[in-house]
Structure formats: structure tokens, C-alpha cells
Motif scaffolding. Structure first.
Motif, mmCIF file in Angstrom:
data_model
loop_
_atom_site.group_PDB
_atom_site.id
_atom_site.type_symbol
_atom_site.label_atom_id
_atom_site.label_comp_id
_atom_site.label_asym_id
_atom_site.label_seq_id
_atom_site.Cartn_x
_atom_site.Cartn_y
_atom_site.Cartn_z
ATOM 1 N N PHE A 26 10.292 -4.926 7.719
ATOM 2 C CA PHE A 26 10.360 -5.817 8.889
ATOM 3 C C PHE A 26 9.153 -6.751 8.896
ATOM 4 N N GLU A 27 9.257 -7.854 9.644
ATOM 5 C CA GLU A 27 8.148 -8.810 9.686
ATOM 6 C C GLU A 27 6.869 -8.112 10.166
ATOM 7 N N GLY A 28 5.746 -8.493 9.508
ATOM 8 C CA GLY A 28 4.473 -7.797 9.711
ATOM 9 C C GLY A 28 4.093 -7.623 11.164
ATOM 10 N N ASN A 29 4.406 -8.618 11.977
ATOM 11 C CA ASN A 29 4.007 -8.588 13.384
ATOM 12 C C ASN A 29 4.464 -7.338 14.124
ATOM 13 N N MET A 30 5.604 -6.762 13.679
ATOM 14 C CA MET A 30 6.169 -5.615 14.407
ATOM 15 C C MET A 30 5.453 -4.303 14.091
ATOM 16 N N SER A 31 4.699 -4.297 12.986
ATOM 17 C CA SER A 31 3.959 -3.083 12.631
ATOM 18 C C SER A 31 2.673 -3.060 13.448
ATOM 19 N N VAL A 32 2.818 -2.684 14.702
ATOM 20 C CA VAL A 32 1.729 -2.776 15.682
ATOM 21 C C VAL A 32 0.559 -1.865 15.292
ATOM 22 N N LYS A 33 -0.615 -2.478 15.213
ATOM 23 C CA LYS A 33 -1.828 -1.753 14.814
ATOM 24 C C LYS A 33 -2.497 -1.160 16.043
ATOM 25 N N TRP A 34 -3.395 -0.203 15.807
ATOM 26 C CA TRP A 34 -4.148 0.455 16.897
ATOM 27 C C TRP A 34 -3.154 0.939 17.963
ATOM 28 N N LEU A 35 -2.083 1.573 17.498
ATOM 29 C CA LEU A 35 -0.942 1.928 18.362
ATOM 30 C C LEU A 35 -1.350 2.910 19.455
ATOM 31 N N ARG A 36 -1.085 2.548 20.712
ATOM 32 C CA ARG A 36 -1.447 3.435 21.836
ATOM 33 C C ARG A 36 -0.268 3.820 22.708
ATOM 34 N N ARG A 37 0.877 3.078 22.570
ATOM 35 C CA ARG A 37 1.968 3.374 23.498
ATOM 36 C C ARG A 37 3.316 3.106 22.844
ATOM 37 N N LEU A 38 4.254 4.036 23.068
ATOM 38 C CA LEU A 38 5.655 3.820 22.705
ATOM 39 C C LEU A 38 6.466 4.087 23.962
ATOM 40 N N ARG A 51 -1.285 3.223 13.223
ATOM 41 C CA ARG A 51 -0.453 2.027 13.350
ATOM 42 C C ARG A 51 1.004 2.403 13.209
ATOM 43 N N LEU A 52 1.838 1.590 13.831
ATOM 44 C CA LEU A 52 3.264 1.688 13.574
ATOM 45 C C LEU A 52 3.516 0.988 12.245
ATOM 46 N N PHE A 53 4.420 1.535 11.434
ATOM 47 C CA PHE A 53 4.786 0.819 10.209
ATOM 48 C C PHE A 53 6.303 0.765 10.121
ATOM 49 N N LEU A 54 6.844 -0.463 10.171
ATOM 50 C CA LEU A 54 8.297 -0.655 10.097
ATOM 51 C C LEU A 54 8.625 -1.292 8.749
ATOM 52 N N PRO A 55 8.988 -0.466 7.744
ATOM 53 C CA PRO A 55 9.185 -0.974 6.384
ATOM 54 C C PRO A 55 10.210 -2.114 6.325
ATOM 55 N N ASP A 90 13.414 4.668 8.845
ATOM 56 C CA ASP A 90 12.225 4.864 8.003
ATOM 57 C C ASP A 90 10.909 4.483 8.678
ATOM 58 N N ALA A 91 10.908 4.344 10.013
ATOM 59 C CA ALA A 91 9.659 3.975 10.704
ATOM 60 C C ALA A 91 8.623 5.087 10.572
ATOM 61 N N LEU A 92 7.375 4.670 10.390
ATOM 62 C CA LEU A 92 6.267 5.628 10.246
ATOM 63 C C LEU A 92 5.203 5.377 11.299
ATOM 64 N N SER A 102 0.829 -1.206 0.000
ATOM 65 C CA SER A 102 0.000 0.000 0.000
ATOM 66 C C SER A 102 0.855 1.244 0.000
ATOM 67 N N GLU A 103 0.218 2.344 -0.344
ATOM 68 C CA GLU A 103 0.825 3.639 -0.068
ATOM 69 C C GLU A 103 0.390 4.008 1.342
ATOM 70 N N TRP A 104 1.363 4.196 2.233
ATOM 71 C CA TRP A 104 1.081 4.522 3.633
ATOM 72 C C TRP A 104 1.423 5.983 3.863
ATOM 73 N N THR A 105 0.535 6.694 4.521
ATOM 74 C CA THR A 105 0.807 8.096 4.864
ATOM 75 C C THR A 105 0.848 8.222 6.378
ATOM 76 N N GLY A 106 1.838 8.964 6.847
ATOM 77 C CA GLY A 106 1.939 9.152 8.286
ATOM 78 C C GLY A 106 3.092 10.061 8.643
ATOM 79 N N ILE A 107 3.449 9.997 9.916
ATOM 80 C CA ILE A 107 4.506 10.861 10.450
ATOM 81 C C ILE A 107 5.776 10.044 10.570
ATOM 82 N N PRO A 108 6.907 10.567 10.098
ATOM 83 C CA PRO A 108 8.150 9.836 10.378
ATOM 84 C C PRO A 108 8.311 9.755 11.900
ATOM 85 N N LEU A 109 8.558 8.561 12.410
ATOM 86 C CA LEU A 109 8.671 8.407 13.866
ATOM 87 C C LEU A 109 9.784 9.306 14.409
ATOM 88 N N ALA A 110 10.806 9.529 13.584
ATOM 89 C CA ALA A 110 11.930 10.383 13.996
ATOM 90 C C ALA A 110 11.426 11.768 14.427
#
Ligand code: MTE
Ligand code: MO
Length: 435
Positions: A266-278, A260-264, A239-241, A194-202
Motif C-alpha cells: 500500500f502507499e507509504g503514507n498508510m504505514s503509520v509510524k510511531w503508532l499509538r492508536r487503532l 509502526r503499522l506496516f501495510l505491504p 498481511d498487515a503488520l 527492508s526485512e520487517w519484524t512484527g506482529i500480524p495485526l490479525a
């Protein structure tokens, strides 16, 4: 090119004077003959007769003589009623449940973008229905200013849009011999793009201020699974989003709405959905999903941990399992390739089970950590064939054979299978899975 369903019909009525349309048709027929007419869709005269309507040239079909459906019906567009078969299916278990996954019908898609409604789904405790006005993201731990963000806050950050694949590390049950009836959805369907839009985690981390002791980030989901994974801080600044949109619209609930977290790569499991905490810390957090799950048990009884990157992989999507070749002639072999390490640089196709290989054409754009299409023209001689593809990425890594993978990792693990995949083409044109 005109729809072959109409063009291969005999023209009825009229005189024999050559007209531009007819000579056009003749040209088309000769092209069709060159391609091998069997490669084209068969005429549907029988169907038209059964409906007792004249729809084929030179008659005017009913959809040309009547007004069509008014605009705004329905207000959110849906695919043609003739495409109803292109849907997600539950993965392996045969039913949709809250602890479940569904697969993308890759064999029926074109290009590299997965329509949002066909994105594979994987959830460990169902899809929460989250009101975005009540959703919060807390960022804490080894930071200068722990902060809580609303969705409104997050939408004000500078944003980027990037096209990336997402693959579950459990994709492709290739360690053992596959079911001969499997389709690409069955063997590789825990993969979408997909095309993902979001904020660079940096940018967000700069806002909270990262302490020099922080080396790892914990991400936690707001679903009933409270999916929790750790990742190295380098990924956060690479490149985390924090993604809130997908293919131009807000995320689908299944994909983590509203955030959601998106870690380009990386294994899908790490792209945590419904992200509430870092939470930032000096060490990995050793959550359940990175200790008892999502580790790879090796032959010697030890387990690989933190195997983040999805390595270079490819699969032929046409012709593929469950499809049927309508006799000898021209076919374009089509496939998709991807690598979690960057760009795909080479794709090769074999039609003889890996004895000889030909360079396939990569279709542009070729983007890092994104699906890449490849194609090869093929004249099928009607004899049994074994279709395979293998790819190389920009690090020089070649997609391995099944034997190479088993030699390196043994047979204890179910994750991270990226071996070369084979489809058998029978003399009758039936395409079956060979694992
Ligand atoms: N909060 C949360 N995040 C999650 C999951 C989950 O169950 N809960 N599943 C993970 C797994 S195993 C995968 S493969 C991807 C799937 O993402 P998708 O459903 O958008 O395809 O999400 C990951 N993120
Ligand atoms: Mo997954």
C-alpha cells in the motif's frame, strides 16, 4: 574475481619465469579484454605514486604490514570511509526540515535490502524521540475488549519477519518532464526495502475481539502530525503488520520507533509510524490525509480516493542518471522492480527507447511486495542509446508508458506515477534523465 584495480597493473620486478600468479593474471587480462577493458576500473598507479607508497603487486601494501583498527572501534559498525558519498539527500526542497523527506541512493545500492541508515524518510512533523517504556498502543472502537498495550506486551506476541518494499505515493515526479541531471535517488528514491519484524495485526485483533459491524480500521501516529489513515479490515486480516524491527534491529527513530503499522504494497503514507492508536469502525474515518491529501484529482475534476495499492513499477539503476560509461564494451544493465499486488513475473529492457525489448533475468528470490532485481548483459557500441525497463506482475498487469498513464488519469495528480522510465546514454558515455 580479484580487484581489477590491482590486476590490470603491469607487474614490476621479479624475473620472467611464468608463475601461477602471472598466468592467473594473464587469464584475467584476456577476460578483461573480452569484457572490454574500459568497463573495468582504471589502475591507480598515479595515486600510489602521489602517496609515495608501493601498494600494487608484487609490493606489499602498508595495510598488510601493520595491525588494523582494533575491534569494537566504533562499537556500532559504519561503512568504509571510502563510501562516504553513499548517503540520503533531502528530497526536492534542498534542506532537511521537520516537514520533509529524504531519498534512498538506489543507484549506489546492491541486492534488494536497503540499509536502515539509508531508508528514505518522510515525516510531516519531524521525528519524535519516544521512550519505549512510556509508549502505549490503544485498540478501541468496535471491539469486544478495548485494550492498551505496552511495548513489553507487544513483544510477547508471536512474531513474523517479512521482506517488503515501502514506497511513498508521491515517488517519481514523472507526470511532467524531469530534470536531465536527475539520478535514480531523485526520480525513484522515495522507495526502500527492508526485512520487517512484527506482529500480524490479525493476531492482535483476535485478542481484542472484532465486532461484526467493524469494516474499517483507523491508525494514528504519536508524532506532532498525528498522522491518521483508515484502511479496510480485510487488509488487517491479510498481511498487515505491527512492525517493531527492521533488518534485524529495532526500528530506527525515522522509521517509527518503537512501533509502526506496516501495510505491504500500500502507499507509504498508510504505514503509520510511531503508532499509538487503532480504532475499529463501520466506515472509513475520512481523515485529512485521505480527503484533502493522498487523493488523485482526475481530468474530469473528480478525485479518486483510497487508491491504496502501489502498482507494478521498475527502474534501471545502472547505468542511470549521473553515471558515466567509460567507452564502448560490456556492461550489465541492472534494475529493480516491485508491485504492491504481488510478485514480479517478467522484466524487459529496451536500449532503443522502447522500439525493441529483450527479456531481463529476474534475480532470486522473487518475493511478493518486495524489490526484485533484474539484469541484462549489454554490449554498448558507443552510439547514443535510450535505456528503458518495463515489468509485469503476477496479476498480468504491465507497467504502463507515460502516454498510457496520462490517457487514463490526466495531468492533475502528483501521486501514483509508475510509468516506464528512460535514461539517455550520450555518445560521450554521459547518462542523463529523460523522464
Ligand atoms: N506518524 C506518521 N506516520 C507516517 C508519516 C508521518 O509523517 N507521521 N509519513 C507517512 C508517509 S507520507 C510515508 S511515505 C511513510 C514513510 O515512511 P519512512 O519514513 O519509514 O520511509 O510513512 C508514513 N507514515
Ligand atoms: Mo508519502
Amino acid at each position: 574475481m580479484a580487484d581489477p584495480k590491482y590486476e590490470t597493473q603491469a607487474v614490476t620486478g621479479g624475473d620472467d619465469t611464468p608463475s601461477p600468479r602471472r598466468s592467473g593474471r594473464r587469464n584475467f587480462v584476456s577476460t578483461a579484454a573480452a569484457l572490454g577493458a574500459a568497463a573495468l576500473a582504471l589502475p591507480s598507479r598515479a595515486k600510489a605514486d602521489a602517496l609515495n607508497v608501493a601498494v600494487l603487486p608484487p609490493d606489499i601494501p602498508p595495510w598488510t604490514t601493520q595491525q588494523g583498527t582494533p575491534i569494537l572501534t566504533p562499537p556500532y559498525g559504519v561503512p568504509s570511509a571510502f563510501e562516504k558519498k553513499v548517503v540520503r539527500h533531502p528530497h526536492s526542497r534542498g534542506v532537511f526540515r521537520s516537514e520533509a523527506s529524504s531519498v534512498t541512493p538506489l543507484q549506489d545500492l546492491h541486492g534488494v535490502i536497503t540499509p536502515a541508515g539509508l531508508h528514505f524518510e518522510r515525516y510531516h512533523a519531524g521525528v519524535p524521540q519516544i521512550d519505549p517504556t512510556l509508549h502505549r498502543l490503544i485498540v478501541h472502537g468496535q471491539v469486544e475488549r478495548p485494550l492498551v498495550f505496552t511495548m513489553q506486551d507487544l513483544l510477547r506476541f508471536p512474531s513474523v519477519s517479512r521482506t517488503y518494499f515501502l514506497e511513498c505515493s508521491g515517488n517519481t515526479p514523472g507526470w511532467t518532464k524531469g530534470n536531465p541531471n536527475a539520478t535514480v535517488a531523485d526520480t525513484h528514491g522515495l522507495l526502500s526495502c527492508s526485512e520487517w519484524t512484527g506482529i500480524p495485526l490479525a493476531a492482535l485483533l483476535t485478542e481484542v475481539g472484532v465486532l461484526s459491524s467493524a469494516h474499517w480500521v483507523l491508525a494514528e501516529g504519536a508524532d506532532a502530525a498525528a498522522m491518521t489513515r483508515s484502511f479496510p479490515i480485510e487488509k488487517a486480516f491479510d498481511d498487515a503488520l505491527l512492525a517493531y524491527a527492521q533488518n534485524g534491529e529495532m526500528l530506527r527513530p525515522e522509521q517509527g520507533y518503537p512501533l509502526r503499522l506496516f501495510l505491504p504494497g500500500f502507499e507509504g503514507n498508510m504505514s503509520v509510524k510511531w503508532l499509538r492508536r487503532l480504532k475499529l469502525g463501520d466506515e472509513p474515518f475520512e481523515s485529512r490525509e485521505e480527503t484533502s491529501k493522498y487523493t488523485d484529482l482526475m481530468q474530469d475534476g473528480r478525485a479518486r480516493q483510497f487508491t491504496f495499492v502501489m502498482e507494478a513499477k521498475s527502474v534501471i539503476t545502472s547505468p542511470s542518471g549521473g553515471q558515466h560509461l567509460d567507452g564502448p564494451g560490456f556492461y550489465e544493465i541492472r534494475g529493480i522492480a516491485w508491485s504492491g499486488r504481488g510478485r514480479i513475473t517478467h522484466a524487459e529492457i529496451s536500449t532503443d527507447g522502447g522500439r525493441s525489448w529483450k527479456n531481463a533475468q529476474l534475480q532470486e528470490p522473487v518475493l511478493a511486495k518486495c524489490l526484485t532485481r533484474f539484469t541484462l548483459p549489454w554490449h554498448w557500441d558507443g552510439k547514443p542509446a535510450v535505456l528503458q525497463s518495463r515489468v509485469r506482475d503476477e496479476t498480468g498487469y504491465w507497467q504502463p508508458t507515460h502516454a498510457e498513464l496520462v490517457a487514463a488519469r490526466g495531468l492533475n495528480s502528483g501521486y501514483h506515477y509508475n510509468g516506464i522510465h528512460s535514461w539517455n546514454v550520450g555518445a560521450d558515455g554521459a547518462v542523463t534523465n529523460d523522464g
